[in-house]
Write a protein that holds these residues in place. Structure first.
Motif, PDB file in Angstrom:
ATOM      1  N   LYS A  33      62.653  86.054  14.192  1.00  0.00           N
ATOM      2  CA  LYS A  33      63.292  84.809  14.161  1.00  0.00           C
ATOM      3  C   LYS A  33      64.810  84.875  14.978  1.00  0.00           C
ATOM      4  O   LYS A  33      64.959  84.131  15.724  1.00  0.00           O
ATOM      5  CB  LYS A  33      63.801  84.385  12.938  1.00  0.00           C
ATOM      6  CG  LYS A  33      62.231  84.144  12.086  1.00  0.00           C
ATOM      7  CD  LYS A  33      62.689  83.401  10.671  1.00  0.00           C
ATOM      8  CE  LYS A  33      61.298  83.209  10.134  1.00  0.00           C
ATOM      9  NZ  LYS A  33      61.789  82.733   8.641  1.00  0.00           N
ATOM     10  N   TYR A  34      65.323  86.243  14.558  1.00  0.00           N
ATOM     11  CA  TYR A  34      66.657  86.452  15.265  1.00  0.00           C
ATOM     12  C   TYR A  34      66.690  86.703  16.617  1.00  0.00           C
ATOM     13  O   TYR A  34      67.342  86.168  17.453  1.00  0.00           O
ATOM     14  CB  TYR A  34      67.226  87.803  14.555  1.00  0.00           C
ATOM     15  CG  TYR A  34      68.878  87.837  14.568  1.00  0.00           C
ATOM     16  CD1 TYR A  34      69.809  87.350  14.033  1.00  0.00           C
ATOM     17  CD2 TYR A  34      69.263  88.768  15.741  1.00  0.00           C
ATOM     18  CE1 TYR A  34      71.091  87.405  13.977  1.00  0.00           C
ATOM     19  CE2 TYR A  34      70.597  88.800  16.134  1.00  0.00           C
ATOM     20  CZ  TYR A  34      71.391  88.281  15.241  1.00  0.00           C
ATOM     21  OH  TYR A  34      72.852  88.452  15.554  1.00  0.00           O
ATOM     22  N   GLU A  73      66.310  83.374  18.401  1.00  0.00           N
ATOM     23  CA  GLU A  73      67.573  82.773  18.477  1.00  0.00           C
ATOM     24  C   GLU A  73      68.428  83.393  19.572  1.00  0.00           C
ATOM     25  O   GLU A  73      69.351  82.696  20.216  1.00  0.00           O
ATOM     26  CB  GLU A  73      68.232  82.469  17.114  1.00  0.00           C
ATOM     27  CG  GLU A  73      67.475  81.851  16.228  1.00  0.00           C
ATOM     28  CD  GLU A  73      68.137  81.908  14.969  1.00  0.00           C
ATOM     29  OE1 GLU A  73      69.162  82.542  14.728  1.00  0.00           O
ATOM     30  OE2 GLU A  73      67.407  81.375  13.869  1.00  0.00           O
ATOM     31  N   ASN A  85      62.288  88.363   9.609  1.00  0.00           N
ATOM     32  CA  ASN A  85      63.543  87.948  10.258  1.00  0.00           C
ATOM     33  C   ASN A  85      64.082  88.380  11.607  1.00  0.00           C
ATOM     34  O   ASN A  85      64.804  87.863  12.379  1.00  0.00           O
ATOM     35  CB  ASN A  85      64.756  88.288   9.172  1.00  0.00           C
ATOM     36  CG  ASN A  85      64.417  87.453   7.786  1.00  0.00           C
ATOM     37  OD1 ASN A  85      64.358  86.167   8.053  1.00  0.00           O
ATOM     38  ND2 ASN A  85      64.354  88.280   6.680  1.00  0.00           N
TER      39      ASN A  85
END
Length: 132
Positions: free
Chosen positions: A52-53, A56, A49
């Motif tokens: 992904k974070y 973004e 994660n």
């Protein structure tokens, strides 16, 4: 210190005889042979994660992103402790400050010695005045 029980006559022979250890050392397994520990659920979650974070949120530093993903971990379905309150940490007792005495230098030692002799002389003079 050299062993006196050696029967060697040359310097190098004495050194090599003294250098040998009488105790056998255990051989340690090489790091390559040692299996790695399995990653925890938290490690796997962060690995998946965090990337992904960060994708973004481009401008965010790694430290800030780690903190945000760690907050998301609390309520993540992968978390085995989900819904539980974090364990309370015991407060550490503050350490007592020890006052350090200043190191004595040669000058301060001489000054201390001269002040002691001055005090002794004053006491003798005061003591002599009270007798009269």
């Amino acid at each position: 210190m050299a062993k006196t029980a050696t029967e060697t006559t040359s310097k190098t022979a004495t050194k090599s005889a003294n250098a040998k250890s009488t105790r056998q050392r255990k051989e340690k397994p090489e790091k390559a042979d040692k299996p790695k520990r399995q990653p925890t659920a938290y490690n796997l979650y962060m690995k998946e994660n965090l990337q992904k974070y960060r994708a973004e949120h481009d401008g965010m530093s790694v430290k800030e992103a780690m903190a945000e993903v760690a907050k998301l971990w609390r309520d993540a379905p992968e978390n085995p402790n989900r819904g539980q309150e974090p364990k309370a940490r015991a407060a550490k007792a503050p350490k007592e400050k020890v006052e350090k005495k200043p190191r004595a230098t040669r000058k301060s030692k001489k000054a201390a010695a001269s002040s002691e002799t001055d005090e002794q002389e004053q006491e003798e003079q005061e003591g002599g005045d009270s007798d009269e």
